[in-house]
Design an enzyme around this catalytic site. Structure first.
Site: not given
Length: 350
Positions: A219, A229, A242, A258, A273, A338
């Site tokens: 990510k 957000r 972040k 990871e 992502k 979506y």
């Protein structure tokens, strides 16, 4: 001098022997397989089906509530009753799973994300309602603290630092209330070190050995999350950024490290992502590990395509399908998008 005017239009020679095109080595004409629709379908290497779709849904307090997300045209926050109806519709179209994200009341957000571990929070109530309305659809729940913190971060803060181990303890609590509510897949999106192993152990010890983990393994700290957000209400509360826990967009080998760690700790599935800007990462992860790998077509990607389509700048339907096919071609076993409901409806209509 008078220019010569030809008395007839020269004919264009058909392709074949005696023409330049006819000198193709071995007679291999790649266009032969592209002439008709049935030929193109017959030799197509990659296909998109409804089985590849996961539909993200935003849930909000109230009854009979449908709030438009301004930066995501066509996307709404839905109250629990409407989320259950939406999940039932998705199930009727053959969509395998939905993913839930809450818009938590600002009054319930605090420094310690206490609402995240409330077994009566929005996600838990929505999960129970969906299990009743559409028992055959999979429910993926997000494990991260940003929808619940007053500072908008995925973890707990000590001063200005995101503290890893204390956050993992909170994520375990969040996981267990979601599993108790009926979540089928736990999807940690927080990017804390060691959280997959800790969550797997906690699930197993609590008797939830059947609950899967879809790890947000790669990510990235991306600019494409802005509309999301907005949708969960963390855009105005986020303090700083972040980048101390989400990945640097310039790194690829790190994504493999990871993913390898998350698999070793017990992840059943991996996610990359965002999606479209990171197709190379998706390809490397899927090819390296050969485990179920998913891509998230994030809010910024959605907003660009939908916004351009609504203005007539692109052919929206073709652009949507092309973008989703790209994820499949790059190795995705499934896509969080979506556009899932729209695509499923088109496929059912034929």
């Amino acid at each position: 001098m008078t220019a010569h005017t030809p008395s007839h239009t020269p004919s264009i020679p058909a392709d074949g022997p005696g023409t330049v095109a006819g000198q193709i080595v071995g007679g291999r004409r790649m266009r032969r397989n592209r002439r008709t629709d049935w030929q193109r379908r017959l030799v197509r290497e990659t296909a998109l089906t409804v089985d590849d779709l996961i539909w993200p849904l935003f849930v909000v307090e109230g009854t009979g509530v449908r709030q438009p997300v301004a930066s995501m045209p066509g996307v709404h926050r839905l109250s629990v009753d409407y989320v259950a109806e939406a999940a039932a519709e998705a199930a009727s179209l053959g969509i395998p799973a939905i993913a839930l994200f809450p818009f938590t009341d600002p009054d319930l957000r605090d420094e310690t994300a206490s609402e995240a571990v409330n077994d009566g929070n929005l996600v838990c109530r929505a999960t129970r309602a969906i299990k009743h309305a559409a028992p055959g659809i999979g429910i993926i729940t997000d494990v991260a603290l940003d929808p619940y913190t007053s500072h908008g971060h995925d973890g707990l803060l000590a001063g200005d630092e995101i503290v890893n181990d204390a956050t993992v303890e909170r994520l375990i609590e969040q996981t267990l209330v979601q599993a108790a509510a009926g979540a089928d897949v736990i999807a940690p999106s927080d990017m804390m070190d060691g959280r997959i192993g800790a969550i797997r152990q906690a699930l197993d010890e609590a008797g939830y050995t059947h609950v899967q983990i879809m790890s947000y393994a790669a990510k990235y700290a991306s600019a494409f999350y802005g509309p999301f957000r907005d949708a969960i209400g963390s855009n105005k509360t986020l303090r700083g950024d972040k980048r101390t826990y989400q990945m640097d967009p310039g790194n690829t080998d790190e994504a493999l490290r990871e993913a390898e760690l998350d698999l070793a700790e017990g992840a059943d599935m991996l996610m990359v992502k965002p999606g479209m800007p990171y197709l190379d990462i998706l390809w490397r992860v899927s090819q390296t590990f050969g485990v179920p790998t998913f891509a998230y077509q994030v809010s910024g990607e959605y907003a660009m395509i939908r916004g351009a389509a609504d203005r007539g700048w692109i052919d929206g339907e073709r652009a949507i399908l092309e973008s989703l096919l790209a994820f499949k071609r790059a190795g995705a076993d499934g896509i969080l998008t979506y556009f899932a409901l729209d695509v499923a409806k088109r496929q059912k209509a034929g």
